[in-house]
Design a protein around this motif. Structure first.
Motif, PDB file in Angstrom:
ATOM      1  N   PRO A 407       0.808  -1.225   0.000  1.00 23.31           N
ATOM      2  CA  PRO A 407       0.000   0.000   0.000  1.00 23.31           C
ATOM      3  C   PRO A 407       0.841   1.276   0.000  1.00 23.31           C
ATOM      4  CG  PRO A 407      -0.925  -1.589   1.518  1.00 23.31           C
ATOM      5  CD  PRO A 407       0.386  -2.148   1.069  1.00 23.31           C
ATOM      6  N   LEU A 411       0.226   3.930  -2.956  1.00 25.55           N
ATOM      7  CA  LEU A 411      -0.361   5.233  -2.647  1.00 25.55           C
ATOM      8  C   LEU A 411       0.650   6.367  -2.814  1.00 25.55           C
ATOM      9  CD1 LEU A 411      -2.509   4.216   0.450  1.00 25.55           C
ATOM     10  CD2 LEU A 411      -3.249   4.536  -1.917  1.00 25.55           C
ATOM     11  N   THR A 414       1.177   6.818  -6.634  1.00 25.52           N
ATOM     12  CA  THR A 414       0.040   7.500  -7.244  1.00 25.52           C
ATOM     13  C   THR A 414       0.048   8.980  -6.910  1.00 25.52           C
ATOM     14  OG1 THR A 414      -1.286   5.475  -7.103  1.00 25.52           O
ATOM     15  CG2 THR A 414      -2.476   7.540  -7.412  1.00 25.52           C
ATOM     16  N   LEU A 439      -3.994   5.239 -10.504  1.00 25.34           N
ATOM     17  CA  LEU A 439      -4.042   4.329  -9.362  1.00 25.34           C
ATOM     18  C   LEU A 439      -3.922   2.882  -9.812  1.00 25.34           C
ATOM     19  CD1 LEU A 439      -4.585   3.752  -6.330  1.00 25.34           C
ATOM     20  CD2 LEU A 439      -7.038   3.799  -6.884  1.00 25.34           C
ATOM     21  N   THR A 443      -1.044   0.313  -8.696  1.00 21.40           N
ATOM     22  CA  THR A 443      -1.523  -0.896  -8.026  1.00 21.40           C
ATOM     23  C   THR A 443      -1.042  -2.128  -8.758  1.00 21.40           C
ATOM     24  OG1 THR A 443      -3.517   0.267  -7.271  1.00 21.40           O
ATOM     25  CG2 THR A 443      -3.564  -2.129  -7.222  1.00 21.40           C
ATOM     26  N   TYR A 525      -7.170   1.052   1.420  1.00 27.16           N
ATOM     27  CA  TYR A 525      -7.357   1.683   0.112  1.00 27.16           C
ATOM     28  C   TYR A 525      -8.710   2.376  -0.041  1.00 27.16           C
ATOM     29  CZ  TYR A 525      -3.323  -1.017  -1.553  1.00 27.16           C
ATOM     30  OH  TYR A 525      -2.074  -1.549  -1.740  1.00 27.16           O
ATOM     31  N   VAL A 528      -8.946   6.222  -1.304  1.00 27.90           N
ATOM     32  CA  VAL A 528      -8.593   6.503  -2.694  1.00 27.90           C
ATOM     33  C   VAL A 528      -9.584   5.840  -3.652  1.00 27.90           C
ATOM     34  CG1 VAL A 528      -7.013   4.532  -3.049  1.00 27.90           C
ATOM     35  CG2 VAL A 528      -6.634   6.678  -4.278  1.00 27.90           C
TER      36      VAL A 528
END
Length: 539
Positions: A407, A411, A414, A439, A443, A525, A528
């Motif tokens: 994560p 994050l 992004t 994203l 990911t 998550y 987002v």
């Protein structure tokens, strides 16, 4: 009816192979005998196959092997123009070559290029296809080390990384790939060394039809949960996915090894019920995902879908590839409904553990099982134990860092891409969908998946470097933590089972583990997702 029939056929096929393949994989990693071809490989590398390694040595072997793979694949791409079977292709641009080398070595297979117009046959065969085998073998080797950590007691040895990687190729991936490639060729997947053919179309125009060794790369692309296609359209290309039954067979190849590995786990730790519990959680999460994606896509416009497959098979394929670390596509994920695209995103965000990539999925689920046992211990006020091993502060620190690593990569990556002009320049869409595309890219890279939303122009120096770093950190930082955890577990003695020991093979624990997967990972998550696909879907 077609959707239910496809799922039923797939489930029956996986059930048939679950026991024999799972038992065979257990024998692969517990046998003391070496095949002749394996002994030859050990002599070439200079490895003592009968010596076992401590976890730091095992880790250094894995990292060194992967680093050499990155350097060799990078060199192949940069020297492509002077190599045989180049098909007139120029050398790959440096940032793209770096991105592709890291991508295939990390089992991500993110592709910012069109294969048929960028890579010659030699690079495809000796570079990309070879890494499809060995990157999958690395994931299996790390899993074998972690399972030995649970199965052994009072030792600092986890096996031999070189032996585990070699056996993964010679005894598992290569034999299955040979059989699968024959089936694909019979189904119409192309396999030749042709540079391409100029043909006259029905309208009287001229079109160049590419050829190549497609089936041999296609089979390990799916079997090793890699995902990198020979052609830009991946499994939607008629030379990679000629028909609906071939596409369903590819889904079977994707899930074949990951859904058999819980049986391997049960055999190696001496308690097959433990494997059934893990398999049950994986199956439940997969069923929920298939149902949600199929429901969100029901009645949607067939934009981005290949008419040879139809909506139900496209949804099944997308679910299978994002629940594993495959990244292959037979439909454009950017054309999914906003909520359908959110399901594929969430599949990856869960860590691809249902059933996940070859090796990586199960070791990710086992780390989450450690967390679930710890949570249960807090509830009843007991020291948590899993498979006879106490889970103390250091074990939980490693498990927690494992959960937080990906994560953080996703994050932060992004956020940086959205903040910088170089990142925003690649966005073809604004608003929630533009955020979803960026994203999705990070990911996919951070979780070593490789699929993409098509609306992002990612073949730029910024995204090639940034996503390459995300892939590298997303692959190797978790491996460091998993092997360190395996070393801690193997060094412990075995705690006897008492009346207060939490049974980890029963439905109660399976339900707790499912909740931990959804809540602990999913909540990370949610903000987002609310700004991206959820906002778009509800607007």
């Amino acid at each position: 009816m077609a959707s239910w029939l496809q799922v039923a056929v797939l489930v029956v096929a996986l059930a048939v192979v679950h026991k024999p393949l799972g038992d065979w994989v257990a024998r692969v990693y517990t046998s003391e005998k070496h095949w002749r071809v394996e002994k030859l490989a050990y002599r070439v590398v200079g490895v003592d196959a009968d010596s076992e390694q401590r976890w730091p040595t095992y880790l250094r072997s894995v990292l060194a092997f992967s680093l050499v793979g990155v350097l060799l694949l990078y060199a192949l791409q940069r020297l492509q123009a002077v190599l045989p079977l180049d098909n007139g292709m120029a050398a790959v641009e440096p940032s793209s070559a770096w991105n592709t080398a890291v991508s295939f070595v990390t089992n991500t297979n993110w592709q910012g290029y069109a294969g048929e117009s960028t890579m010659g046959h030699l690079v495809q065969m000796a570079g990309l296809a070879v890494q499809n085998f060995v990157s999958a073998a690395v994931g299996l080797a790390v899993l074998a080390a972690l399972v030995r950590g649970f199965a052994r007691a009072g030792t600092d040895r986890l096996g031999n990384a070189w032996v585990d990687v070699t056996r993964s190729v010679t005894r598992l991936l290569l034999p299955l790939a040979v059989v699968g490639a024959v089936v694909l060729v019979l189904g119409g997947v192309v396999q030749n060394l042709s540079a391409g053919t100029d043909v006259t179309t029905l309208a009287g125009g001229s079109q160049w039809i590419p050829g190549g060794p497609v089936a041999s790369q296609e089979v390990i692309k799916e079997l090793g949960t890699n995902g990198g296609g020979f052609f830009n359209a991946n499994s939607a290309h008629p030379f990679e996915g000629p028909s609906a039954w071939v596409s369903l067979f590819q889904v079977f190849l994707i899930l074949l090894i990951p859904f058999s590995l819980p049986r391997t786990f049960g055999r190696m730790v001496g308690d097959r019920k433990q494997g059934f519990a893990i398999l049950g959680v994986m199956g439940l999460l997969a069923a929920i995902s298939v149902a949600l994606l199929s429901g969100f896509q029901a009645g949607a416009l067939p934009e981005g879908q290949e008419v040879r497959f139809g909506g139900p098979l496209s949804s099944l394929f997308a679910t299978a590839t994002t629940l594993t670390s495959t990244g292959a596509i037979n439909t454009q994920h950017d054309s999914l409904t906003p909520l359908g695209g959110m399901v594929t995103l969430f599949n990856m965000m869960l860590g691809e553990v249902a059933p996940g990539g070859v090796g990586t999925g199960l070791y990710g689920m086992l780390v989450l099982a450690v967390v679930a046992v710890f949570v249960a211990g807090l509830m009843v006020g007991r020291t948590p134990e899993y498979l006879g091993k106490k889970l103390g502060r250091r074990e939980m620190t490693l498990a927690s860092l494992y959960i937080l690593t990906t994560p953080a990569i996703v994050l932060v990556g992004t956020a940086v891409a959205i903040a910088l002009p170089e990142g925003r320049a690649g966005m073809l869409n604004s608003g929630p969908h533009g955020l979803s595309e960026v994203l999705y890219a990070f990911t996919s890279a951070g979780n070593n998946n490789g699929s993409a939303f098509a609306g992002l122009s990612a073949n730029t120096p910024f995204y090639n470097v940034a996503l390459g770093l995300a892939m590298a950190f997303g692959r190797f930082l978790p491996i460091v933590l998993v092997l360190a955890l395996a070393g801690r577990l193997a060094a412990q003695g075995r705690v006897p089972v008492t009346s207060g020991t939490l049974p980890t093979h029963r439905p109660l624990f399976a339900g707790l583990l499912t909740a931990v997967v959804l809540v602990v990972v999913g909540l990370t998550y949610f903000p987002v997702l609310a700004l991206g696909p959820l906002a778009e879907g509800l607007s």
